[in-house]
Design an enzyme around this catalytic site. Structure first.
Site, mmCIF file in Angstrom:
data_model
loop_
_atom_site.group_PDB
_atom_site.id
_atom_site.type_symbol
_atom_site.label_atom_id
_atom_site.label_comp_id
_atom_site.label_asym_id
_atom_site.label_seq_id
_atom_site.Cartn_x
_atom_site.Cartn_y
_atom_site.Cartn_z
ATOM 1 N N GLU A 1 18.376 -3.972 -13.021
ATOM 2 C CA GLU A 1 17.895 -2.764 -12.338
ATOM 3 C C GLU A 1 18.695 -2.661 -11.060
ATOM 4 O O GLU A 1 18.756 -3.611 -10.275
ATOM 5 C CB GLU A 1 16.390 -2.883 -12.059
ATOM 6 C CG GLU A 1 15.763 -1.589 -11.568
ATOM 7 C CD GLU A 1 15.659 -1.540 -10.064
ATOM 8 O OE1 GLU A 1 16.359 -0.679 -9.472
ATOM 9 O OE2 GLU A 1 14.921 -2.331 -9.476
ATOM 10 N N CYS B 1 14.614 0.669 -3.994
ATOM 11 C CA CYS B 1 15.497 1.382 -4.914
ATOM 12 C C CYS B 1 14.850 2.674 -5.395
ATOM 13 O O CYS B 1 15.527 3.559 -5.901
ATOM 14 C CB CYS B 1 15.882 0.493 -6.088
ATOM 15 S SG CYS B 1 14.495 -0.378 -6.814
#
Length: 543
Positions: free
Chosen positions: A293, A327
């Site tokens: 990720e 994020c």
């Protein structure tokens, strides 16, 4: 040997404590912070059964008070990487052969230890080491990490229980084998829960792990390791090392027993890792699992029918909680002109009430960014906006690193929807807004979808249900986590499996059964009770 089919305790999301004035948890946390600040830790690596101290000490300090020393960690080198791999491989046979219920019990115990004995210790470590306020630490290093451990154990049981159908005379079954070799966990600074999940998820499924955390998260990472050891994790199952990324890559990605990587971090780094693995593919015993990720340039799109107050609150929280160092943080927003005046007033009003400072003062909403490199990078985007004629800073824009790495929450208004600060990940407290004509909202959705290379999270705000349906379809590939009338941050384990595609990663959905499936290699077994003894089939008989 196991003599039963065991039901793993059904998990429930860990309650989030309020830390309100006068509460017991507030008192306990303040005490834990005070105790942590009163001592300097000597932090070893954990390789096999050994606590490794190299004597090459690196200082750790709070990002909001970088002249204060929290402790020192012992930096390793290439020899320690090799030792960690050897320890993982040596522990592998016993670990993968341990009955699954005993293996999972260790992580369930670790979850209970965090929920009780270590809740305030781990929260305090995250607050001081990573400059998180009380709430951000609580939802991360306490609740989310507890949830990862409990839910992943439950998901593992579900995976083991999934079995194929059988026909008369045949018993079909599937066993879930751990991967051949060792798994490399490379974890980021911004979430203690992610740092805990990336090595433990593969380990739950019988894998052994070499774990390298970000240097700026080591202060909390070593507490995770201590807790796992106390919960009964055998030596060598997870090996925690503090080495350079370059050294780790040189050794790990050329090792024939490298079986996979569990990664959260930057897109550029992940692409480099993928390339290295590809170049070395001929060296490996099997094709490694690559689970990552990475970055995001996460959007908030407001339809002309959006509720102004909820939209404004989502922008403040989504963009500026934990200084935008998520994020999933809102980084670009598209606001219709009919709502902009009200939204602007709300944002400026909220920002004027926000306090910034150290985490020890619980009234501070904004704290410091993680380190000087991050500070300088974020500042470069703010300075770009000051010089770009298409941009106007309407709030914030100031910064100071004399005591800590403080950057004011910054709002930028742009007339260019493809300017650099609308496209590139900043990873800091900067939100750029583009105001559009209300009747062009469908065209703006194309901008939302194509402006950035990322596709991690995104949010839409609207009251018109037809518009909600239209946006949901139009933006179906623009994010892996999509929010309707809510901020694009705060995914909860077991509720919103997390991950994105495009440049945002492999979308293997941490916090769900899908992620654990990446750490096993199934073997289908067919047992025939009365095998045929003649090769002939009935159709071959004579007329």
């Amino acid at each position: 040997m196991s003599t039963g089919f065991y039901n793993i305790p059904e998990p429930k999301n860990e309650p989030v404590y309020s830390y309100a004035v006068g509460s017991k948890e507030r008192e306990y946390l303040k005490k834990a912070i005070s105790e942590a600040r009163s001592q300097e830790l000597d932090i070893p690596m954990y390789i096999g059964s050994a606590e490794v101290r190299t004597g090459v000490k690196k200082r750790l300090s709070p990002p909001h008070d970088h002249k204060y020393t929290l402790g020192y960690y012992h930096q390793g080198n290439t020899e320690h990487i090799k030792q960690a791999i050897d320890a993982a491989l040596q522990a592998k046979k016993s670990w993968e052969n341990m009955a699954w219920e005993h293996r999972l019990s260790i992580f369930l115990k670790a979850a209970d230890l965090i929920a009780t004995k270590y809740r305030y210790v781990l929260n305090a470590a995250t607050m001081l080491g990573q400059s998180k306020n009380v709430f951000q630490a609580e939802i991360d290093s306490a609740c989310e990490l507890i949830d990862f451990l409990r839910f992943n154990a439950y998901f593992a049981g579900q995976i083991y229980a999934q079995q194929p159908i059988s026909t008369p005379g045949v018993w079909n079954r599937v066993e879930q084998r751990p991967l051949e070799g060792f798994v490399f966990a490379l974890t980021p600074f911004n979430f203690t829960a992610i740092a805990g999940n990336l090595p433990t998820a593969p380990a739950m499924m019988g894998n052994t792990v070499v774990w390298k955390p970000a240097n700026t998260q080591i202060y909390a990472a070593q507490w995770i390791m201590r807790i796992l050891k106390e919960a009964g994790l055998p030596d060598g199952v997870i090996n925690l090392i503090y080495v350079s990324g370059t050294d780790a890559g040189q050794i790990i990605f050329k090792h024939p027993d490298f079986a996979g990587i569990h990664f959260t971090g930057g897109t550029t780094t992940f692409r480099h890792i993928w390339k290295e693995i590809g170049n070395n593919i001929h060296l490996y015993k099997s094709y490694p699992r690559i689970v990552g990720e990475t970055g995001g340039k996460d959007y908030v799109f407001a339809h002309p029918t959006a509720d102004v107050k909820s939209l404004s609150t989502a922008l403040i929280r989504g963009a500026f909680e934990y200084q935008g160092q998520k994020c999933s943080a809102a980084s670009r927003a598209y606001i219709p002109k009919n709502l902009w005046s009200q939204v602007k007033d709300n944002l400026l009003s909220d920002l004027s009430a926000i306090k910034m400072g150290g985490v020890e003062d619980f009234s501070n909403f904004i704290n410091a960014v993680i380190d000087e490199n991050s500070f300088d990078n974020i500042v470069s985007y703010i300075e770009f906006a000051k010089k770009d004629p298409s941009c106007q800073i309407i709030a914030g824009g100031k910064y100071d690193k004399s005591k800590g790495y403080f950057i004011e929450p910054t709002l930028i208004l742009t007339t260019n929807p493809t300017t650099k600060i609308m496209c590139e990940e900043i990873f800091g407290p900067v939100l750029t807004i583009y105001v559009y004509e209300p009747d062009t909202w469908k065209e703006i959705l194309d901008l939302v979808n194509t402006t950035s290379e990322y596709a991690l999270t995104g949010a839409i705000f609207a009251q018109d249900r037809y518009a909600i349906e239209y946006c949901t379809h139009a933006l179906r590939h623009a994010s892996g986590n999509f929010y309707i009338n809510d901020k694009p941050t705060g995914a909860v384990v077991g509720q919103q499996p997390f991950g994105g595609s495009r440049a945002s990663g492999t979308n293997d959905k941490a916090g769900s059964l899908l992620n654990l499936l990446r750490w096993v290699s199934p073997r289908a077994i067919k047992e025939t009770f009365v095998p045929p003894t003649d090769f002939r089939y009935p159709f071959m008989d004579a007329e």
